[in-house]
Scaffold this motif. Structure first.
Motif, PDB file in Angstrom:
ATOM      1  N   VAL A 228       0.861  -1.172   0.000  1.00  0.00           N
ATOM      2  CA  VAL A 228       0.000   0.000   0.000  1.00  0.00           C
ATOM      3  C   VAL A 228       0.901   1.227   0.000  1.00  0.00           C
ATOM      4  N   MET A 229       0.362   2.357  -0.430  1.00  0.00           N
ATOM      5  CA  MET A 229       1.148   3.575  -0.494  1.00  0.00           C
ATOM      6  C   MET A 229       1.628   3.969   0.895  1.00  0.00           C
ATOM      7  N   GLY A 230       2.879   4.372   0.961  1.00  0.00           N
ATOM      8  CA  GLY A 230       3.498   4.724   2.233  1.00  0.00           C
ATOM      9  C   GLY A 230       4.314   3.598   2.826  1.00  0.00           C
ATOM     10  N   ASP A 231       4.157   2.354   2.333  1.00  0.00           N
ATOM     11  CA  ASP A 231       4.975   1.252   2.826  1.00  0.00           C
ATOM     12  C   ASP A 231       6.451   1.545   2.592  1.00  0.00           C
ATOM     13  N   ILE A 232       7.285   1.039   3.501  1.00  0.00           N
ATOM     14  CA  ILE A 232       8.735   1.110   3.329  1.00  0.00           C
ATOM     15  C   ILE A 232       9.246  -0.303   3.064  1.00  0.00           C
ATOM     16  N   VAL A 233       9.801  -0.505   1.868  1.00  0.00           N
ATOM     17  CA  VAL A 233      10.368  -1.790   1.465  1.00  0.00           C
ATOM     18  C   VAL A 233      11.872  -1.722   1.688  1.00  0.00           C
ATOM     19  N   SER A 234      12.424  -2.684   2.446  1.00  0.00           N
ATOM     20  CA  SER A 234      13.854  -2.702   2.733  1.00  0.00           C
ATOM     21  C   SER A 234      14.483  -3.971   2.185  1.00  0.00           C
ATOM     22  N   VAL A 235      15.540  -3.790   1.403  1.00  0.00           N
ATOM     23  CA  VAL A 235      16.349  -4.900   0.890  1.00  0.00           C
ATOM     24  C   VAL A 235      17.805  -4.509   1.112  1.00  0.00           C
ATOM     25  N   GLY A 236      18.566  -5.361   1.794  1.00  0.00           N
ATOM     26  CA  GLY A 236      19.949  -4.997   2.105  1.00  0.00           C
ATOM     27  C   GLY A 236      20.001  -3.728   2.914  1.00  0.00           C
ATOM     28  N   GLN A 237      20.820  -2.767   2.463  1.00  0.00           N
ATOM     29  CA  GLN A 237      20.916  -1.474   3.118  1.00  0.00           C
ATOM     30  C   GLN A 237      19.970  -0.446   2.494  1.00  0.00           C
ATOM     31  N   THR A 238      19.189  -0.874   1.520  1.00  0.00           N
ATOM     32  CA  THR A 238      18.332   0.035   0.751  1.00  0.00           C
ATOM     33  C   THR A 238      16.905   0.023   1.258  1.00  0.00           C
ATOM     34  N   ALA A 239      16.366   1.217   1.487  1.00  0.00           N
ATOM     35  CA  ALA A 239      14.948   1.369   1.849  1.00  0.00           C
ATOM     36  C   ALA A 239      14.260   2.165   0.770  1.00  0.00           C
TER      37      ALA A 239
END
Length: 245
Positions: A228-239
Motif C-alpha cells: 500500500v502507499m506509504g509502505d517502506i520496502v527494505s532490501v539490504g541497506q536500501t529502503a
C-alpha cells in the motif's frame, strides 16, 4: 578448561540476549551488540557502547537505545540524523527486524519472540539528547490507499538514495544484477536477484526470491505481501518508499 569457560560465557550471553542490534555495513559489519543496559549509546566516541567509525557524519554521541519496560526506543541527539525503516526520526519505539540507519551505517534491531513489547511511561533523556521527545504518531499502512495503477518507488536510504522508479506493469525484479528493472549494484547486502514486484489483480505484490538477507516491509520480514502507499520496502541497506497512485 578454556573451552568450557568459553561455552559457559556463550550460554549466559544467549540467555541475556533478549534485544540486540547487528551492524550490516561499515567497519564493524557483522558484529552484534546485546542491549543489556538501561541506556546504550551510539556514536563515533570510542567510549560509546556501539562505536561507529568510518563515517564523519556520525557524531561522537549520535543516538541512544533505551530500555522502556519490554520495549526498546531509539532517540537521536540534537541535530543528528537517524532513520528507521527509511523514515527519518527523532524518537521511535522499535520492533523486531526494524532497519536503523545512523549516517551511512545500517544496523538491524532484533528482539526475541518471547519478548512482549509493552509501552511504559517514557522517562525522557537529558543532554545530549535534547528536549523531551514525543513518540511519533504513525498511520498504519493498512489505513492508506492501495496502489492500483502506476507504481512509483523512491529510494530513501542506502547507496542509491534519491533514485526513483516508476512502472505500469510487472514483473519487476529488484537486485544487484544490472539486468534487474530495479538495479541496486552498489548495495553489497542485496542479492543478485533479491525480490520481485508484480500485479495480483489490481494490487501490487512483492515476493522475496530466496534472498540471503531477506525482504522487509515496514520492518517485518516477508515472503510475499501486497503493498500500500506509504509502505517502506527494505532490501539490504536500501529502503524504498511506495508512492504508487
Amino acid at each position: 578448561m578454556g573451552g568450557a569457560i568459553g561455552a559457559a560465557i556463550a550460554f549466559v550471553e544467549d540467555i541475556a540476549k533478549q534485544n540486540w542490534v547487528t551492524i550490516l555495513s561499515g567497519p564493524k559489519e557483522g558484529r552484534s551488540f546485546i542491549l543489556s543496559k538501561p541506556l546504550t549509546t551510539i556514536g563515533r566516541d570510542e567510549m560509546a557502547d556501539i562505536p561507529l567509525f568510518g563515517d564523519l557524519s556520525v557524531t561522537r554521541q549520535h543516538a541512544a537505545l533505551r530500555m522502556e519496560g519490554a520495549s526498546v526506543a531509539i532517540q537521536a541527539a540534537v541535530g543528528a540524523q537517524v532513520a528507521v525503516n527509511g523514515a527519518p526520526t527523532h524518537y521511535t519505539q522499535l520492533r523486531d527486524s526494524d532497519m536503523i540507519h545512523v549516517g551511512s551505517i545500517a544496523m538491524r534491531f532484533h528482539q526475541k519472540a518471547t519478548q512482549h513489547a509493552t509501552a511504559v511511561p517514557t522517562q525522557h533523556w537529558k543532554t545530549p539528547y535534547g528536549a523531551p521527545a514525543q513518540p511519533q504518531m504513525q498511520v498504519p499502512p493498512q489505513a492508506m490507499a492501495a496502489p492500483t495503477g502506476r507504481l512509483a518507488l523512491t529510494v530513501t536510504t542506502g547507496p542509491h538514495a534519491g533514485t526513483g522508479f516508476s512502472f505500469d506493469s510487472g514483473p519487476i525484479k529488484i537486485g544487484r544484477d544490472i539486468g534487474c528493472r530495479i538495479p541496486l549494484p552498489m548495495d553489497g547486502m542485496v542479492s543478485r536477484a533479491h525480490a520481485e514486484l508484480g500485479r495480483a489483480g489490481t494490487a501490487w505484490v512483492i515476493t522475496d526470491l530466496g534472498s540471503t538477507n531477506g525482504t522487509y516491509v515496514n520492518g517485518v520480514r516477508i515472503s510475499q505481501q501486497a503493498l500500500v502507499m506509504g509502505d517502506i520496502v527494505s532490501v539490504g541497506q536500501t529502503a524504498m518508499r511506495v508512492d504508487g497512485v
